[in-house]
Design an enzyme around this catalytic site. Sequence first.
Site, PDB file in Angstrom:
ATOM      1  CE  LYS A  38      -3.049  -3.239   1.058  1.00 19.19           C
ATOM      2  NZ  LYS A  38      -3.523  -4.214   0.115  1.00 19.19           N
TER       3      LYS A  38
HETATM    4  C1  PLP Z   1      -4.214  -5.410   1.181  1.00 19.15           C
HETATM    5  C2  PLP Z   1      -5.652  -5.569   1.310  1.00 19.15           C
HETATM    6  C3  PLP Z   1      -6.223  -6.097   2.475  1.00 19.15           C
HETATM    7  C4  PLP Z   1      -5.418  -6.686   3.594  1.00 19.15           C
HETATM    8  O1  PLP Z   1      -4.609  -5.768   4.235  1.00 19.15           O
HETATM    9  P1  PLP Z   1      -3.549  -6.302   5.324  1.00 19.15           P
HETATM   10  O2  PLP Z   1      -3.108  -5.059   6.013  1.00 19.15           O
HETATM   11  O3  PLP Z   1      -2.443  -6.959   4.567  1.00 19.15           O
HETATM   12  O4  PLP Z   1      -4.243  -7.227   6.225  1.00 19.15           O
HETATM   13  C5  PLP Z   1      -7.607  -6.145   2.555  1.00 19.15           C
HETATM   14  N1  PLP Z   1      -8.385  -5.705   1.559  1.00 19.15           N
HETATM   15  C6  PLP Z   1      -7.869  -5.211   0.412  1.00 19.15           C
HETATM   16  C7  PLP Z   1      -8.785  -4.722  -0.660  1.00 19.15           C
HETATM   17  C8  PLP Z   1      -6.476  -5.132   0.248  1.00 19.15           C
HETATM   18  O5  PLP Z   1      -5.978  -4.667  -0.897  1.00 19.15           O
END
Ligand code: PLP
Length: 387
Positions: free
Chosen positions: A188
């Site tokens: 992210k």
């Molecule tokens: C990355 C992601 C998650 C999970 O996030 P984490 O912090 O790795 O648990 C959940 N939903 C979406 C749409 C994502 O892209």
Amino acid sequence: MSTSRSATLPVARPSLGQAEEVAVLEVLRSGWVSQGPRVAAFEAAFAEYVGAAHAIAVSSCTTALHLAMLVAGIKPGDEVLCPSLSYIATANGIVYAGGTPVFVDVDRSTYNMDPSRIEAAITPRTRAILAVHQVGLPSALEEICDIANRRGLLVIEDAACAIGAVYKGRRIGQPHTSMACFSFHPRKILTTGEGGMITTADAELAARLRRLRQHAMSVSDLARHASAQVVVESYDEVGYNYRMTDLQAAIGLVQLKRLPEMIDRRRWLASRYTERLSQLEWLIPPVEPAECKQNYQSYMVRLTEDAPVTRDQLMQELLNQGISTRRGIMAIHRESPYRKGEWDARLPETNLAADTTIILPLFHDMTESDQDHVLDCVEQISSPVRR
Ligand SMILES: *Cc1c(COP(=O)(O)O)cnc(C)c1O
């Protein structure tokens, strides 16, 4: 096989510099490394940035989604509408609470849940809608909330990818809905290694979320530490250890300061991609509806039916040129825990997107020359003189 460049260009890379290093060292030397003052400061700064009354830091977006489902009252037998075209954590968060994900197909151009297909998916057991802002483009929240209000459903946002994205003039995380869940995973834009945040306007939900993330303990470590009186805590329900550490929050505080600049950079790189790629008839660049400002957490394109290569061939061709890419968003209903339903026939747009999209490299420290190399290679694929 041979490439002019020695190292493979990654599809994403976090931007972590000296300021982050210094911040972590400070925490190490402070003697308080678990959830404490840095987490509290990160929550306050995050709430202010998005414009939310409350922000609750947790260990990941997945654990954020789990807690959001719990405090939303999702119980075994309850159905929660969500897209299948998402990371698997979207559905897992529902299942952890005992709920059943009911997949709704997506819109062909935005890759987000298609509001016109929501009503048909509602049953007497439907309790909530989990709207995902895929790769950083806000979902059609107004349409989704209209339906939810009419049908008495709660709306929760999987805003894992959507930090800094704007919907109708307000940042995601402001109370468009009951709760929004963010991710700080390195894929992210803002990263703390692992980490997550829940924002809400509801003080009661916020208080319950804070308790549940630390075993439902009645007093936080920070409050106990600050108290002049001896405080004995109680545990009034079964909670979790979903805490963020101060080491992570210290990185988050630095990253949050840099966020506006990081988003500007991504938007600029994305516009460079779109300018050249929109010349190609076989590639469809991402869209940005007028009411949205996206953060380009990922730059995802779709191959048309008459593309000269398949999506997987394109990925291989680029890898041969030293460029790593990823398939676009996955389809959760194709993975074994979720394959049970008759989903395939009901999710044609999801299947199409999962099969024909590709994520091109885009990260803060990507140079123009890196990007030009990607663009040159993609353009070469469409040229008739290709081997
Ligand atoms: C990355 C992601 C998650 C999970 O996030 P984490 O912090 O790795 O648990 C959940 N939903 C979406 C749409 C994502 O892209």
